[in-house]
Design a protein around this motif. Structure first.
Motif, PDB file in Angstrom:
ATOM      1  N   ALA A  50      28.605 -28.805  11.255  1.00 14.96           N
ATOM      2  CA  ALA A  50      28.493 -26.773  11.556  1.00 14.96           C
ATOM      3  C   ALA A  50      27.213 -25.980  11.482  1.00 14.96           C
ATOM      4  O   ALA A  50      26.010 -26.490  11.987  1.00 14.96           O
ATOM      5  CB  ALA A  50      29.022 -26.436  10.022  1.00 14.96           C
ATOM      6  N   ILE A  51      27.527 -24.930  12.117  1.00 14.32           N
ATOM      7  CA  ILE A  51      26.196 -23.906  12.449  1.00 14.32           C
ATOM      8  C   ILE A  51      26.885 -22.463  12.185  1.00 14.32           C
ATOM      9  O   ILE A  51      28.378 -22.116  12.677  1.00 14.32           O
ATOM     10  CB  ILE A  51      25.829 -24.234  14.026  1.00 14.32           C
ATOM     11  N   THR A  52      26.252 -21.502  12.071  1.00 13.85           N
ATOM     12  CA  THR A  52      25.931 -20.053  11.351  1.00 13.85           C
ATOM     13  C   THR A  52      26.216 -19.909  13.091  1.00 13.85           C
ATOM     14  O   THR A  52      26.056 -19.702  14.068  1.00 13.85           O
ATOM     15  CB  THR A  52      24.768 -19.945  10.569  1.00 13.85           C
ATOM     16  N   TRP A  53      27.140 -18.068  12.785  1.00 13.37           N
ATOM     17  CA  TRP A  53      27.019 -17.598  14.020  1.00 13.37           C
ATOM     18  C   TRP A  53      26.409 -16.991  14.655  1.00 13.37           C
ATOM     19  O   TRP A  53      25.894 -17.186  15.937  1.00 13.37           O
ATOM     20  CB  TRP A  53      27.992 -15.903  13.606  1.00 13.37           C
ATOM     21  N   ASN A  54      24.667 -17.264  14.411  1.00 14.65           N
ATOM     22  CA  ASN A  54      23.824 -16.891  14.872  1.00 14.65           C
ATOM     23  C   ASN A  54      23.241 -18.330  14.658  1.00 14.65           C
ATOM     24  O   ASN A  54      21.751 -17.516  15.152  1.00 14.65           O
ATOM     25  CB  ASN A  54      22.964 -15.693  14.248  1.00 14.65           C
ATOM     26  N   TYR A  60      24.862 -30.916   8.543  1.00 10.00           N
ATOM     27  CA  TYR A  60      24.777 -32.283   8.971  1.00 10.00           C
ATOM     28  C   TYR A  60      25.843 -33.827   8.273  1.00 10.00           C
ATOM     29  O   TYR A  60      25.494 -33.416   7.216  1.00 10.00           O
ATOM     30  CB  TYR A  60      24.617 -32.653  10.054  1.00 10.00           C
ATOM     31  N   GLY A  61      26.767 -33.894   8.201  1.00 11.09           N
ATOM     32  CA  GLY A  61      27.399 -34.903   7.556  1.00 11.09           C
ATOM     33  C   GLY A  61      26.369 -36.451   7.441  1.00 11.09           C
ATOM     34  O   GLY A  61      25.841 -36.756   8.573  1.00 11.09           O
ATOM     35  N   ASN A  62      26.531 -36.436   6.845  1.00  9.95           N
ATOM     36  CA  ASN A  62      25.393 -37.836   5.977  1.00  9.95           C
ATOM     37  C   ASN A  62      25.244 -38.727   7.095  1.00  9.95           C
ATOM     38  O   ASN A  62      24.003 -38.992   7.818  1.00  9.95           O
ATOM     39  CB  ASN A  62      25.735 -38.465   4.448  1.00  9.95           C
ATOM     40  N   THR A  63      26.404 -39.343   7.924  1.00  9.99           N
ATOM     41  CA  THR A  63      26.534 -40.583   9.182  1.00  9.99           C
ATOM     42  C   THR A  63      26.062 -40.377  10.367  1.00  9.99           C
ATOM     43  O   THR A  63      25.627 -41.248  11.125  1.00  9.99           O
ATOM     44  CB  THR A  63      28.369 -41.162   9.022  1.00  9.99           C
ATOM     45  N   VAL A  64      25.677 -38.663  10.116  1.00  5.79           N
ATOM     46  CA  VAL A  64      25.698 -38.553  12.191  1.00  5.79           C
ATOM     47  C   VAL A  64      23.600 -38.083  11.720  1.00  5.79           C
ATOM     48  O   VAL A  64      23.470 -37.932  12.428  1.00  5.79           O
ATOM     49  CB  VAL A  64      25.965 -37.634  12.072  1.00  5.79           C
TER      50      VAL A  64
END
Length: 124
Positions: A50-54, A60-64
């Motif tokens: 996931a990434i914030t709007w800015n 990140y998930g642990n597996t990636v």
């Protein structure tokens, strides 16, 4: 009409790379956090990134972690997922999602919008 359209999926050998894109329309992309999730039939949905709007914060998930990178271009209403060092266990349908609350997205507690997904298949 809200649309999230993923692209870039496909088949790749283990160790290879793919870059997924998600083009958003119908809502104010630049104010929403964006995320990627994946789903394997018969298993629970898994948070990927996931990434914030800015773009000032990413999760990140642990597996990636260490292999995948999420980024976004607000001028193009697009979020990306660069996937490197792919493994067979990365095989899944990947879909993007949007939410005004970045933590809700990152903690996989829900999302306002999601796309239909793109299939990624990694062979050994």
């Amino acid at each position: 009409q809200v649309q999230l359209v993923e692209s870039g999926g496909g088949s790749v050998q283990a160790g290879g790379s793919l870059r997924l894109s998600c083009l958003a329309s119908g809502f104010t992309f630049s104010t929403h956090a964006m995320g990627w999730f994946r789903l394997v039939q018969g298993k629970e949905r898994e948070f990927v990134a996931a990434i914030t709007w800015n773009s000032d914060e990413t999760w990140y998930g642990n597996t990636v972690k260490g292999r995948f990178t999420i980024s976004r271009d607000n001028a193009k209403n697009t979020v990306y997922l660069q996937m490197n060092s792919l493994k067979p266990e990365d095989t899944a349908k990947y879909y993007c999602a949007a939410d005004l609350n970045s933590l809700r997205l990152a903690l996989d507690l829900g999302h306002d919008y999601r796309g239909q997904g793109t299939q990624v298949t990694v062979s050994s």
